[in-house]
Design a protein around this motif. Sequence first.
Motif, mmCIF file in Angstrom:
data_model
loop_
_atom_site.group_PDB
_atom_site.id
_atom_site.type_symbol
_atom_site.label_atom_id
_atom_site.label_comp_id
_atom_site.label_asym_id
_atom_site.label_seq_id
_atom_site.Cartn_x
_atom_site.Cartn_y
_atom_site.Cartn_z
ATOM 1 N N LEU A 165 -3.800 6.300 7.283
ATOM 2 C CA LEU A 165 -4.300 4.936 7.302
ATOM 3 C C LEU A 165 -5.693 4.924 7.904
ATOM 4 O O LEU A 165 -6.090 5.853 8.608
ATOM 5 C CB LEU A 165 -3.356 4.029 8.099
ATOM 6 C CG LEU A 165 -1.859 4.131 7.759
ATOM 7 C CD1 LEU A 165 -1.057 3.209 8.658
ATOM 8 C CD2 LEU A 165 -1.611 3.817 6.286
ATOM 9 N N ARG A 166 -6.435 3.857 7.663
ATOM 10 C CA ARG A 166 -7.781 3.719 8.210
ATOM 11 C C ARG A 166 -7.739 2.735 9.373
ATOM 12 O O ARG A 166 -7.147 1.656 9.267
ATOM 13 C CB ARG A 166 -8.739 3.220 7.135
ATOM 14 C CG ARG A 166 -10.167 2.966 7.596
ATOM 15 C CD ARG A 166 -10.875 4.226 8.049
ATOM 16 N NE ARG A 166 -11.086 5.169 6.962
ATOM 17 C CZ ARG A 166 -11.746 6.314 7.095
ATOM 18 N NH1 ARG A 166 -12.225 6.676 8.280
ATOM 19 N NH2 ARG A 166 -11.902 7.133 6.072
ATOM 20 N N VAL A 219 -2.797 -2.967 6.349
ATOM 21 C CA VAL A 219 -1.940 -2.187 5.467
ATOM 22 C C VAL A 219 -0.594 -2.880 5.355
ATOM 23 O O VAL A 219 -0.140 -3.550 6.295
ATOM 24 C CB VAL A 219 -1.773 -0.742 6.007
ATOM 25 C CG1 VAL A 219 -1.049 -0.741 7.352
ATOM 26 C CG2 VAL A 219 -1.045 0.150 5.016
ATOM 27 N N ASP A 255 0.812 -1.220 0.000
ATOM 28 C CA ASP A 255 0.000 0.000 0.000
ATOM 29 C C ASP A 255 0.842 1.266 0.000
ATOM 30 O O ASP A 255 0.435 2.300 -0.545
ATOM 31 C CB ASP A 255 -0.920 0.000 1.226
ATOM 32 C CG ASP A 255 -1.828 -1.210 1.263
ATOM 33 O OD1 ASP A 255 -2.752 -1.277 0.438
ATOM 34 O OD2 ASP A 255 -1.602 -2.101 2.108
ATOM 35 N N HIS A 256 2.001 1.215 0.646
ATOM 36 C CA HIS A 256 2.890 2.374 0.730
ATOM 37 C C HIS A 256 4.327 1.891 0.638
ATOM 38 O O HIS A 256 4.642 0.747 1.004
ATOM 39 C CB HIS A 256 2.691 3.133 2.049
ATOM 40 C CG HIS A 256 1.298 3.634 2.258
ATOM 41 N ND1 HIS A 256 0.846 4.813 1.721
ATOM 42 C CD2 HIS A 256 0.260 3.118 2.962
ATOM 43 C CE1 HIS A 256 -0.412 5.008 2.064
ATOM 44 N NE2 HIS A 256 -0.794 3.996 2.827
ATOM 45 N N VAL A 286 -3.960 7.861 11.780
ATOM 46 C CA VAL A 286 -4.923 6.770 11.655
ATOM 47 C C VAL A 286 -6.319 7.374 11.737
ATOM 48 O O VAL A 286 -6.757 7.804 12.806
ATOM 49 C CB VAL A 286 -4.715 5.707 12.747
ATOM 50 C CG1 VAL A 286 -5.719 4.565 12.568
ATOM 51 C CG2 VAL A 286 -3.285 5.168 12.710
#
Length: 446
Positions: A64-65, A70, A30-31, A150
Amino acid sequence: MGTISRRTFMQQAGLLAGATALRAADAPVDHTLEIATTKVDLSPKRSIRTTAYNGQVPGPLLRLREGRPVRIKVTNRSANPEIVHWHGLFLPSAMDGAMEEGSPMIAPGASLVYEFSPRPAGFRWFHTHTFAGGDFSKGQYTGQHGLLYVDPANEPGQFDAEFFLTLHDWQGQLLGSDDGSMNPSYDISTINGRTLGYGDPLQVRQNQRIKLQILNSSPTETHWISLAGHRFEVVALDGNPIPKPQLVPMLRLAPAERVTAFVTMDNPGVWILGEVRKHVQAAGMGIVVAYAGASGKPVWQQPQTLSWDYTVFGAPEAKQNEAVEVIPLEFSAKFKGHGAMEEWCINGKSYPNTDSPVLKTGQRYRLLLKNPSLDDHPIHLHRHVFELRSLSGARATRGILKDTVLVPARGEAAVEFVADNPGPTLLHCHQQNHMDLGFMMVFRYA
């Protein structure tokens, strides 16, 4: 077992290759973060070469969620083994990014993928967690710090603009003090990697409600921050909401601390947000805040005193029903003379020879942090959050949740946490020089 330094311990431990806790680096991510040496222009007249993330200081903001898995790939292009600590997150020890907990180092030229479900929601950050030993090209003395937020599952977002600000000090030298210790002194101080007047101004409009997310990533220095002509409404400390939001004239941030505050932009003009102490602001720690349509030289209003009290943000102490087990921890230094400090100690022992208290899952613990030394100490607990209960000279309190607390010189603090994240758990002073000289210990779960 004979006494060995943190440097020797880390060298003997070596690089942990092929860690089973980390998935293959060639799978989708993701990153991405790249650790490499880069040139940073701190001011019009001052450029340095430092190690940083993705060629920028501070590193990229990762949003981020909460609870959503992630994968973050980290590639080490530097000449030294590296590691990334995800500060303030509730992670397994292998993912936390501290070698003392068993997280693997990243060899030069190698990559690792950190995989986790981020929690809790709020303002966190990431940074290197390596030994520097007075080398100002390593560890927290470098540009290896980045912002991490977050996002909660739902957030009202009752503000008009949001700004992330990172305080940092650069190019230091070790100076001896009266007690025989060696502490860094810095030549230049920045907000978001730029000195006052060199970085882009914060552009605001009248009657906006702005949200400031401020991190102190300094390797050793506490900072006091004020915004001329305005006050801060503090709503969270270390990313955690506080029981009693308060309007205050200035903020104090020890190394690793974060403050979330709202500011109502009701005083048009061109102002300075910066360090309250004149010599630190003169070294560059400031940023211009400009209202739309305003012009002229940025204005600073000098506060006459330094003001900060954690406990004004807490609820009154209430009767405690939880069973609490007390762990006393006293901080001290041992010197070998001639202005050189030998080691920092917890309960008379220096890491890796410090005690390793055993925690029982679900048990609540009170850490009595006693500091008879002449230095303030920002104490950080990995992988958990603690509740501030008392502080020298202040009333007892409840509800202030943090991961780092400044224990004053010749003072003490009491914090409590629930042992709810099994695995080796590091506690240490967040000053790079103190950590390097043994100021750390590891809690272990039964």
